[in-house]
Write a protein that holds these residues in place. Structure first.
Motif, short mmCIF file in Angstrom:
data_model
loop_
_atom_site.label_atom_id
_atom_site.label_comp_id
_atom_site.label_asym_id
_atom_site.label_seq_id
_atom_site.Cartn_x
_atom_site.Cartn_y
_atom_site.Cartn_z
N ARG A 1 0.82 -1.23 0.00
CA ARG A 1 0.00 0.00 0.00
C ARG A 1 0.85 1.28 0.00
NH1 ARG A 1 -3.98 -2.45 4.57
NH2 ARG A 1 -5.29 -3.68 3.21
N THR A 2 2.19 1.11 -0.09
CA THR A 2 3.05 2.30 -0.06
C THR A 2 3.13 2.99 -1.42
OG1 THR A 2 5.01 0.98 -0.53
CG2 THR A 2 4.49 1.37 1.79
N GLY A 3 2.63 2.32 -2.47
CA GLY A 3 2.69 2.92 -3.80
C GLY A 3 1.38 3.51 -4.25
N ASP A 4 0.43 3.60 -3.34
CA ASP A 4 -0.91 4.04 -3.74
C ASP A 4 -0.97 5.50 -4.16
OD1 ASP A 4 -1.70 1.49 -3.21
OD2 ASP A 4 -2.81 1.96 -1.37
N LYS A 5 0.06 6.27 -3.83
CA LYS A 5 0.06 7.68 -4.20
C LYS A 5 1.02 7.97 -5.35
CE LYS A 5 -1.69 9.26 0.19
NZ LYS A 5 -1.51 10.08 1.40
N GLY A 6 1.38 6.92 -6.09
CA GLY A 6 2.15 7.12 -7.32
C GLY A 6 3.64 7.16 -7.14
N GLN A 7 4.13 6.75 -5.99
CA GLN A 7 5.58 6.69 -5.79
C GLN A 7 5.99 5.26 -5.46
OE1 GLN A 7 6.99 9.73 -3.01
NE2 GLN A 7 7.53 10.92 -4.83
N LYS B 1 6.44 6.95 -9.91
CA LYS B 1 6.42 5.72 -10.71
C LYS B 1 6.65 5.95 -12.20
CE LYS B 1 3.90 2.73 -7.60
NZ LYS B 1 2.81 1.75 -7.44
N ASN B 2 6.48 7.20 -12.65
CA ASN B 2 6.76 7.48 -14.06
C ASN B 2 8.13 8.14 -14.25
OD1 ASN B 2 6.18 9.98 -13.01
ND2 ASN B 2 4.82 10.61 -14.67
N ASP B 3 8.97 8.13 -13.23
CA ASP B 3 10.34 8.63 -13.34
C ASP B 3 11.09 7.78 -14.39
OD1 ASP B 3 12.50 10.33 -11.55
OD2 ASP B 3 13.38 8.49 -12.38
N ILE B 4 12.00 8.41 -15.13
CA ILE B 4 12.75 7.67 -16.16
C ILE B 4 13.50 6.49 -15.57
CG2 ILE B 4 14.57 7.81 -17.91
CD1 ILE B 4 13.92 10.75 -18.24
N ARG B 5 13.99 6.64 -14.35
CA ARG B 5 14.71 5.53 -13.71
C ARG B 5 13.77 4.33 -13.51
NH1 ARG B 5 19.49 5.09 -11.12
NH2 ARG B 5 19.85 7.34 -11.08
#
Length: 194
Positions: A6-12, A22-26
């Motif tokens: 649940r730590t990625g629910d805000k897009g990181q 999550k859309n960072d080039i890396r």
């Protein structure tokens, strides 16, 4: 064991040494490396163990190396050691050279395809090229990236081209040449610009 955090629910998402969008080039880069790895898994499931023991051993080795490469790309901490080594690149080059000798000589571009496993490997090849382009963008953004990741992905896409041709050759499936192609290869390798 729960696989969701649940730590990625805000897009990181967490990377080694920090958190990124999550859309960072890396994240796009190592996510695309993971995509390559999944296509290899599909190809492995399509290959006959007796006829392709050497290729299957290669592909398993490469799957481990792609985890190394993805881990390196997911590292923002400059103190963390890199996992990918020069040996992996040298090995790919040796295998490419051997496969070029085994497959029929090539003069023109070929269409991706042939047997099911070779077609899957061609998908892995093109996704690898996309990963390579993303890593170039990552480097140009000023991010710290091991140069080995870029070199490895470059050689890996060449390896996939060579091994796809060998898979078709061993299965008796002929390459289909691109009908409007000029003669672009000499001795099975791409011609140097004159």
């Amino acid at each position: 064991m729960k696989i969701y955090t649940r730590t990625g629910d805000k897009g990181q998402t967490s990377v080694i040494g920090g958190r990124l969008d999550k859309n960072d080039i890396r994240v796009e880069s190592y996510g695309t490396v993971d995509e390559v790895n999944s296509y290899i898994g599909l190809a492995v499931a399509e290959l006959d163990e007796a006829l392709f023991a050497d290729v299957l051993a290669d592909l398993e080795k490469i799957q481990h190396e792609l985890f190394d490469c993805g881990g390196d790309l997911a590292t923002v901490s400059e103190k963390a050691p890199q996992k990918l080594t020069d040996e992996a690149i040298t090995y790919l080059e040796e295998r490419i050279d051997a496969f070029i000798v085994e497959a029929p000589e090539l003069e023109k571009f070929i269409l991706p395809g042939g047997s099911k496993a070779a077609a899957t490997i061609h998908i892995a090849r093109t996704v690898t090229r996309r990963a390579e382009r993303l890593v170039v963008s990552l480097i140009k953004s000023g991010a710290a990236v091991s140069p080995l990741s870029l070199q490895y992905l470059n050689r890996l896409s060449d390896y996939f081209f060579a091994v796809a041709r060998v898979i078709n050759f061993r299965l008796g499936v002929k390459d289909v040449e691109y009908i409007r192609s000029a003669n672009v290869f000499r001795g099975g390798k791409r011609k140097e610009k004159e």
